[in-house]
Write an enzyme that holds these catalytic residues in place. Sequence first.
Site, mmCIF file in Angstrom:
data_model
loop_
_atom_site.group_PDB
_atom_site.id
_atom_site.type_symbol
_atom_site.label_atom_id
_atom_site.label_comp_id
_atom_site.label_asym_id
_atom_site.label_seq_id
_atom_site.Cartn_x
_atom_site.Cartn_y
_atom_site.Cartn_z
ATOM 1 N N CYS A 1 0.826 -1.211 0.000
ATOM 2 C CA CYS A 1 0.000 0.000 0.000
ATOM 3 C C CYS A 1 0.849 1.245 0.000
ATOM 4 C CB CYS A 1 -0.841 0.070 1.271
ATOM 5 S SG CYS A 1 -1.955 -1.283 1.437
ATOM 6 N N ARG B 1 -12.363 0.549 -6.885
ATOM 7 C CA ARG B 1 -12.090 0.327 -5.461
ATOM 8 C C ARG B 1 -11.413 1.556 -4.846
ATOM 9 N NH1 ARG B 1 -9.865 -5.374 -3.519
ATOM 10 N NH2 ARG B 1 -8.918 -4.873 -1.551
HETATM 11 P P1 XMP Z 1 -0.848 -7.209 3.290
HETATM 12 O O1 XMP Z 1 -0.037 -6.409 4.258
HETATM 13 O O2 XMP Z 1 -1.418 -8.450 3.889
HETATM 14 O O3 XMP Z 1 -2.087 -6.259 2.920
HETATM 15 O O4 XMP Z 1 -0.078 -7.484 2.035
HETATM 16 C C1 XMP Z 1 -3.149 -6.682 2.111
HETATM 17 C C2 XMP Z 1 -4.255 -5.650 2.128
HETATM 18 O O5 XMP Z 1 -3.811 -4.414 1.549
HETATM 19 C C3 XMP Z 1 -4.944 -3.710 0.997
HETATM 20 N N1 XMP Z 1 -4.585 -3.310 -0.363
HETATM 21 C C4 XMP Z 1 -4.149 -2.084 -0.702
HETATM 22 N N2 XMP Z 1 -4.033 -0.941 0.020
HETATM 23 N N3 XMP Z 1 -3.201 0.177 -1.905
HETATM 24 C C5 XMP Z 1 -3.566 0.192 -0.597
HETATM 25 O O6 XMP Z 1 -3.451 1.246 0.042
HETATM 26 C C6 XMP Z 1 -3.300 -0.936 -2.686
HETATM 27 O O7 XMP Z 1 -2.947 -0.929 -3.864
HETATM 28 C C7 XMP Z 1 -3.809 -2.113 -2.060
HETATM 29 N N4 XMP Z 1 -4.078 -3.369 -2.529
HETATM 30 C C8 XMP Z 1 -4.547 -4.070 -1.453
HETATM 31 C C9 XMP Z 1 -6.119 -4.656 1.030
HETATM 32 O O8 XMP Z 1 -6.950 -4.252 2.089
HETATM 33 C C10 XMP Z 1 -5.460 -6.008 1.267
HETATM 34 O O9 XMP Z 1 -6.306 -6.940 1.881
#
Ligand code: XMP
Length: 508
Positions: free
Chosen positions: A330, A425
């Site tokens: 993120c 999203r």
């Molecule tokens: P982890 O830390 O497990 O996080 O890899 C997965 C979660 O991150 C969110 N997610 C995003 N958040 N930009 C964001 O700010 C993104 O591009 C993005 N893609 C996923 C999502 O909630 C996921 O479950």
Amino acid sequence: LPADAFFRANLPTALTFDDVSLATLYSDILPKDADTSTSLSETLRLQIPIVSSDMDTVTESRMAIVMALNGGIGLIHYNMPAKDQVKEVARVKRHIHGLIQDPIAVSPTDLIGDVLAMIEQKKYTFSTFPVNDASGVLVGLLSGNLVKDRYKSKKVADVMTARASLITEQERNVAKDPIKAADAFFNQHVGLNKMLVVDDAGHLRGLVTSSDVERITAEAKSRRKPARDSNFRLVVGAALAPVRKPSGELDRDKIITHVGNLMDESIDAIAVSTAHGHTAGVGDMVRMVRDAFPSLTIIAGNVTSASGVEFLADCGADTIKVGQGPGSICTTRIVAGVGIPQMTALHVAAKGAAAKGVKIIADGGITKSGDIVKALTMADAVILGGLLAGCREAPGEIMEINGKLFKQYRGMGSLSAMKAGSAARYGQDKTDNARKLTAEGIEALKEVSGFADDVLGNLIGGVQSGMGYLGAKNLPELREKARFMRVSPAGQKEASPHDVIEVSTRKN
Ligand code: XMP
């Protein structure tokens, strides 16, 4: 300190996993006896509090199947045509454990060299393949000991064991309990190690290997219970795209028809997944689905405040996702300057959940089993992205770089994922050429971490260990008993291995 006093004392500093540690307490609980089951709604019960993220590099049917077999649930992402998402859900609901329902088959006209190239490219760990004609009818079996370089210019048809010499089993005889049927088959046909399952027209319908039968029979004794619905099928969820009309308003007909199609396949939960869930648009969408499907489990998010949780609960969500920007891929906090470190976000969100009697899931930023224990002191479950993206069951090809194996892992707010469909999203429009898409996530690689069974086994072992240290025999007790301390930078350093040279890879 108890959670309230602790977090109040630390306000307005927001804290995340590594900033806090849990105090040990008197215990009469053996870790192996700690009960990790949880509920996401009145009807959706899990054996482990782990959900695989609805990201296009984490969860499709293969991951969702292994999640449910381990007692959790997978959320199928929506970066695919709606009808494909319904098929992915159907694959999980129709999965019969032990039966490989889409075996990789080769064609009689392939060369052995082609088969070798496919194994190399896809990094398959097996080399025996059923041979099907173009209409899917089984015409032979290619034995692994013939898939060798020295036969590379030979045609599969010339070296395979032809259909007439193969012993097969009828689909109707195995559908109910393939493991039992296969056990009987391998006892009867000593020396065979593949049971090929065909229908009346001779189409290959599945395959059971003797090693799978042995593994599954052994696991059945020790394995955590799978998460199943009331009809004994595996549970699964799916993310729902906020489809809009050209005018910008939500396309109710398309959304409700799609959820109806998912319901026809007996979906267990849908997730309205957005970067900012405390908005009129997300509220409208949750309300729309709730009105049409009163008993469906609805997960919605993401929020990081009590009022955000309460808002989505009032719209009809059962379970609220908490987390804005903690994820490993993120960049929301960097790009938008917004978000609350995850432990504080969970603490405030838990207040909203208690007020409304809904559940919360900690979403993002979890890199080790200890983080899951800390998250579960506030939340009912966790969502994992990065920790599962390196598993073989995650979508995507394995690639080799300098002798190491990697898989792609990208944020749903990365440019490439948004172009593939997930722009909505992040409140953006992929067809809007006038305005450039702004990424809130990155594209990355994860080192291949093995099979999800092992990764989940290690994580849950860690969770049970944490519960043992706190004397918590189940997750409600963990929430009740948790006592927090703030960790200094020196304390953080002390928490990881130090002053040694590590010789083996830690698993979690
Ligand atoms: P982890 O830390 O497990 O996080 O890899 C997965 C979660 O991150 C969110 N997610 C995003 N958040 N930009 C964001 O700010 C993104 O591009 C993005 N893609 C996923 C999502 O909630 C996921 O479950």
